[in-house]
Design a protein around this motif. Structure first.
Motif, PDB file in Angstrom:
ATOM      1  N   HIS A  18       0.784  -1.229   0.000  1.00 30.20           N
ATOM      2  CA  HIS A  18       0.000   0.000   0.000  1.00 30.20           C
ATOM      3  C   HIS A  18       0.823   1.290   0.000  1.00 30.20           C
ATOM      4  O   HIS A  18       0.245   2.373  -0.093  1.00 30.20           O
ATOM      5  CB  HIS A  18      -0.935   0.027   1.213  1.00 30.20           C
ATOM      6  CG  HIS A  18      -1.933  -1.071   1.204  1.00 30.20           C
ATOM      7  ND1 HIS A  18      -3.042  -1.064   0.389  1.00 30.20           N
ATOM      8  CD2 HIS A  18      -1.988  -2.236   1.896  1.00 30.20           C
ATOM      9  CE1 HIS A  18      -3.735  -2.171   0.585  1.00 30.20           C
ATOM     10  NE2 HIS A  18      -3.125  -2.893   1.491  1.00 30.20           N
ATOM     11  N   GLY A  19       2.135   1.192   0.129  1.00 27.08           N
ATOM     12  CA  GLY A  19       2.964   2.393   0.123  1.00 27.08           C
ATOM     13  C   GLY A  19       2.579   3.370   1.213  1.00 27.08           C
ATOM     14  O   GLY A  19       2.348   3.004   2.352  1.00 27.08           O
ATOM     15  N   ARG A  20       2.480   4.649   0.841  1.00 26.53           N
ATOM     16  CA  ARG A  20       2.189   5.695   1.821  1.00 26.53           C
ATOM     17  C   ARG A  20       0.811   5.548   2.462  1.00 26.53           C
ATOM     18  O   ARG A  20       0.587   6.020   3.554  1.00 26.53           O
ATOM     19  CB  ARG A  20       2.317   7.070   1.183  1.00 26.53           C
ATOM     20  CG  ARG A  20       3.740   7.414   0.837  1.00 26.53           C
ATOM     21  CD  ARG A  20       3.815   8.749   0.126  1.00 26.53           C
ATOM     22  NE  ARG A  20       5.160   9.029  -0.276  1.00 26.53           N
ATOM     23  CZ  ARG A  20       5.956   9.861   0.380  1.00 26.53           C
ATOM     24  NH1 ARG A  20       5.528  10.483   1.445  1.00 26.53           N
ATOM     25  NH2 ARG A  20       7.180  10.060  -0.036  1.00 26.53           N
ATOM     26  N   ARG A  21      -0.104   4.904   1.785  1.00 27.74           N
ATOM     27  CA  ARG A  21      -1.444   4.692   2.340  1.00 27.74           C
ATOM     28  C   ARG A  21      -1.393   3.780   3.555  1.00 27.74           C
ATOM     29  O   ARG A  21      -2.333   3.723   4.347  1.00 27.74           O
ATOM     30  CB  ARG A  21      -2.350   4.110   1.256  1.00 27.74           C
ATOM     31  CG  ARG A  21      -3.798   4.003   1.662  1.00 27.74           C
ATOM     32  CD  ARG A  21      -4.675   3.598   0.509  1.00 27.74           C
ATOM     33  NE  ARG A  21      -6.006   3.166   0.747  1.00 27.74           N
ATOM     34  CZ  ARG A  21      -6.537   2.586   1.790  1.00 27.74           C
ATOM     35  NH1 ARG A  21      -5.820   2.347   2.838  1.00 27.74           N
ATOM     36  NH2 ARG A  21      -7.794   2.214   1.854  1.00 27.74           N
ATOM     37  N   ALA A  22      -0.283   3.104   3.768  1.00 28.05           N
ATOM     38  CA  ALA A  22      -0.138   2.197   4.910  1.00 28.05           C
ATOM     39  C   ALA A  22      -0.367   2.913   6.234  1.00 28.05           C
ATOM     40  O   ALA A  22      -0.937   2.337   7.164  1.00 28.05           O
ATOM     41  CB  ALA A  22       1.248   1.549   4.901  1.00 28.05           C
ATOM     42  N   ARG A  23       0.067   4.163   6.341  1.00 21.91           N
ATOM     43  CA  ARG A  23      -0.134   4.914   7.592  1.00 21.91           C
ATOM     44  C   ARG A  23      -1.616   5.039   7.922  1.00 21.91           C
ATOM     45  O   ARG A  23      -2.024   4.881   9.070  1.00 21.91           O
ATOM     46  CB  ARG A  23       0.475   6.309   7.469  1.00 21.91           C
ATOM     47  CG  ARG A  23       1.958   6.336   7.575  1.00 21.91           C
ATOM     48  CD  ARG A  23       2.447   7.768   7.617  1.00 21.91           C
ATOM     49  NE  ARG A  23       3.877   7.803   7.796  1.00 21.91           N
ATOM     50  CZ  ARG A  23       4.706   8.468   7.026  1.00 21.91           C
ATOM     51  NH1 ARG A  23       4.248   9.170   6.008  1.00 21.91           N
ATOM     52  NH2 ARG A  23       5.998   8.456   7.257  1.00 21.91           N
ATOM     53  N   GLN A  24      -2.433   5.348   6.920  1.00 23.35           N
ATOM     54  CA  GLN A  24      -3.868   5.488   7.157  1.00 23.35           C
ATOM     55  C   GLN A  24      -4.494   4.151   7.525  1.00 23.35           C
ATOM     56  O   GLN A  24      -5.389   4.088   8.370  1.00 23.35           O
ATOM     57  CB  GLN A  24      -4.567   6.084   5.936  1.00 23.35           C
ATOM     58  CG  GLN A  24      -6.031   6.373   6.157  1.00 23.35           C
ATOM     59  CD  GLN A  24      -6.270   7.353   7.297  1.00 23.35           C
ATOM     60  OE1 GLN A  24      -5.632   8.391   7.350  1.00 23.35           O
ATOM     61  NE2 GLN A  24      -7.149   7.013   8.211  1.00 23.35           N
ATOM     62  N   ILE A  25      -4.044   3.086   6.904  1.00 23.48           N
ATOM     63  CA  ILE A  25      -4.564   1.750   7.216  1.00 23.48           C
ATOM     64  C   ILE A  25      -4.285   1.415   8.681  1.00 23.48           C
ATOM     65  O   ILE A  25      -5.166   0.942   9.404  1.00 23.48           O
ATOM     66  CB  ILE A  25      -3.960   0.697   6.272  1.00 23.48           C
ATOM     67  CG1 ILE A  25      -4.483   0.917   4.852  1.00 23.48           C
ATOM     68  CG2 ILE A  25      -4.256  -0.715   6.754  1.00 23.48           C
ATOM     69  CD1 ILE A  25      -3.760   0.123   3.791  1.00 23.48           C
ATOM     70  N   VAL A  26      -3.061   1.686   9.134  1.00 25.54           N
ATOM     71  CA  VAL A  26      -2.704   1.426  10.528  1.00 25.54           C
ATOM     72  C   VAL A  26      -3.579   2.267  11.455  1.00 25.54           C
ATOM     73  O   VAL A  26      -4.119   1.764  12.447  1.00 25.54           O
ATOM     74  CB  VAL A  26      -1.208   1.702  10.781  1.00 25.54           C
ATOM     75  CG1 VAL A  26      -0.895   1.685  12.269  1.00 25.54           C
ATOM     76  CG2 VAL A  26      -0.347   0.687  10.045  1.00 25.54           C
TER      77      VAL A  26
END
Length: 80
Positions: A18-26
Motif C-alpha cells: 500500500h505504500g504511503r497509504r499504509a499509515r492510514q490503514i494502521v
C-alpha cells in the motif's frame, strides 16, 4: 489480513502493498481496536505503525540517495 503478531512483517507487507497509504490503514485499525476496547490489538497496531514509519523513512532516504549520509542533519543542510 496482516499478521499483527509480528509487527515487522506486517509493516513490510503494508508498505510493499500500500505504500504511503499504509499509515492510514494502521490508523484505521488502531481506531477500530480502541472502539472495540481491545487495547492489546491497539498496542500491536501501534507497533506496526512505528515500523511502517521507519520503513517509509528508509525508502524515502534510499529514493533521495541519502543512505550513506549522516541523517542527523536536516535535508536543508544537505542541500546547501
Amino acid at each position: 489480513m496482516f499478521n499483527i503478531e509480528n509487527p515487522i512483517h506486517a509493516a513490510i507487507d503494508l508498505v510493499s502493498i500500500h505504500g504511503r497509504r499504509a499509515r492510514q490503514i494502521v490508523a484505521d485499525h488502531i481506531l477500530d481496536a480502541v472502539r472495540n476496547h481491545d487495547m492489546h490489538v491497539a498496542k500491536l497496531w501501534n507497533a506496526v505503525g512505528c515500523e511502517v514509519d521507519d520503513r517509509l523513512e528508509q525508502a524515502e532516504r534510499r529514493r533521495l540517495g541519502l543512505n550513506d549520509i549522516d541523517t542527523s542533519r536536516s535535508r536543508s543542510e544537505l542541500v546547501r
